[in-house]
Design an enzyme around this catalytic site. Structure first.
Site, PDB file in Angstrom:
ATOM      1  N   ASP A  49      69.910  22.128 -24.390  1.00  0.00           N
ATOM      2  CA  ASP A  49      68.997  21.598 -25.117  1.00  0.00           C
ATOM      3  C   ASP A  49      70.166  19.601 -25.449  1.00  0.00           C
ATOM      4  OD1 ASP A  49      71.256  22.021 -26.745  1.00  0.00           O
ATOM      5  OD2 ASP A  49      70.373  22.141 -28.636  1.00  0.00           O
ATOM      6  N   ASP A  88      69.047  27.143 -23.308  1.00  0.00           N
ATOM      7  CA  ASP A  88      69.498  27.401 -24.655  1.00  0.00           C
ATOM      8  C   ASP A  88      68.568  27.571 -25.208  1.00  0.00           C
ATOM      9  OD1 ASP A  88      72.075  26.501 -25.197  1.00  0.00           O
ATOM     10  OD2 ASP A  88      71.310  24.119 -24.828  1.00  0.00           O
ATOM     11  N   LYS A 118      71.607  31.008 -24.954  1.00  0.00           N
ATOM     12  CA  LYS A 118      72.298  30.590 -25.664  1.00  0.00           C
ATOM     13  C   LYS A 118      72.208  30.614 -26.951  1.00  0.00           C
ATOM     14  CE  LYS A 118      74.793  25.867 -25.615  1.00  0.00           C
ATOM     15  NZ  LYS A 118      74.419  25.835 -26.728  1.00  0.00           N
ATOM     16  N   GLU A 187      82.865  24.489 -29.251  1.00  0.00           N
ATOM     17  CA  GLU A 187      83.132  22.541 -28.840  1.00  0.00           C
ATOM     18  C   GLU A 187      83.628  21.876 -29.729  1.00  0.00           C
ATOM     19  OE1 GLU A 187      79.245  21.759 -28.276  1.00  0.00           O
ATOM     20  OE2 GLU A 187      79.027  19.249 -28.220  1.00  0.00           O
TER      21      GLU A 187
HETATM   22  O1  KIV Z   1      73.045  21.446 -24.779  1.00  0.00           O
HETATM   23  C1  KIV Z   1      74.634  21.078 -24.015  1.00  0.00           C
HETATM   24  O2  KIV Z   1      74.665  21.011 -23.445  1.00  0.00           O
HETATM   25  C2  KIV Z   1      75.644  22.244 -24.512  1.00  0.00           C
HETATM   26  C3  KIV Z   1      76.771  21.278 -24.120  1.00  0.00           C
HETATM   27  C4  KIV Z   1      77.554  21.657 -25.320  1.00  0.00           C
HETATM   28  C5  KIV Z   1      77.535  21.974 -23.349  1.00  0.00           C
HETATM   29  O3  KIV Z   1      75.422  22.720 -25.474  1.00  0.00           O
END
Ligand code: KIV
Length: 273
Positions: A49, A88, A118, A187
């Site tokens: 995202d 995501d 995710k 992270e």
């Molecule tokens: O949204 C994203 O790109 C992430 C990064 C921390 C890899 O979650």
């Protein structure tokens, strides 16, 4: 249906089994042409995202919608042949209830054909992760710095320096692994904590700003291409400098258009006599 000639895509189970073998290579991807270029080199492509900030100029990821994630997930799936593709769940699409999380994960899986989703969160999301994984949704967890919580967490900074902060991240990682996630993105976390978490859970950790101690690494691809030169966090390395290259190309184009040297005869259609 014949599968002869089809390349096999890496599955979340195979990513999970990579723990202790070799580092997992992962990048974000948002479009078909970039996915095509990254796919041969990556085990996992994340349709993050972060696209809200990287592609759409948003200040945070909070404004990203499910529809945006599905459209970009479809684009990446058209370009990627072999990497495991994870999309995501955006802010507001899973926090309300485990049922909402399942409904929206199912939409993402059905409409993009990707391998899993995710989601950000630790203890507060453990029940949801267990609900999803027991119903056939592979989940990539995300702990440590969680950009979707930027409005309540006090901004973007590395975490785990105080005992209280470290304990919380430790507990978050443990419960998400126990809930059935196939891998865990860590992270913005200090090295000793990232190392300890990596050693203490059975699933691979994939770090961003979380040291080489993790089982794999991920970067936002536009960051590592050097497309954002004005701000470069410590954990980002520019593996290319595309911003000046693109800017020079645009300048050269503008000069040639103004000088009427582009398009040349070789770019022009003529009527054959
Ligand atoms: O949204 C994203 O790109 C992430 C990064 C921390 C890899 O979650």
């Amino acid at each position: 249906m014949s599968t002869i000639g089809q390349t096999k895509r890496t599955t979340p189970t195979q990513i999970e089994a990579m723990k202790g073998t070799r580092p997992i290579v992962s990048l974000t991807a948002y479009t078909t042409p970039i996915a095509r270029l990254l796919d041969p080199h990556c085990d996992l492509l994340l349709v993050g995202d972060s696209l809200g900030m990287v592609l759409y100029g948003m200040e945070t990821t909070v404004g990203v919608t499910l529809e945006m994630m599905i459209a970009h997930g479809q684009g990446v799936m058209r370009g990627a042949q072999k990497a495991c593709v994870i999309v995501d769940l955006p802010f507001g699409s899973y926090q309300e209830s485990k049922e909402q999380a399942f409904r929206n994960s199912a939409r993402i899986l059905k409409e993009t054909g990707c391998n899993g989703v995710k989601l950000e969160g630790g203890e507060e999301m453990a029940e949801t992760v267990a609900f999803l994984t027991s119903r056939g949704v592979p989940v990539f967890g995300h702990v440590g710095l969680m950009p979707q919580k930027v409005n309540t967490s006090g901004g973007y900074r590395s975490l785990g320096r105080s005992d209280e902060e470290a304990d919380k991240i430790r507990r978050d990682a443990k419960v998400i692994a126990q809930a059935g996630a196939f891998a865990l993105l860590v992270e913005g976390t200090v090295e000793p904590l990232a190392r300890e978490i990596t050693a203490s859970i059975d699933i691979p950790t994939v770090g961003i700003g979380a040291s080489p101690a993790c089982d794999g690494q991920i970067l936002v691809s536009d960051d590592m291409f050097g497309l954002f030169s004005d701000f470069k966090p410590r954990f980002v390395k520019h593996f290319a400098e595309l911003a000046p290259t693109i800017s020079k190309a645009a300048e050269a184009y503008a000069e040639e258009v103004k000088a009427r040297t582009f398009p040349g005869p070789e770019h022009t259609f003529q009527v054959k006599k």
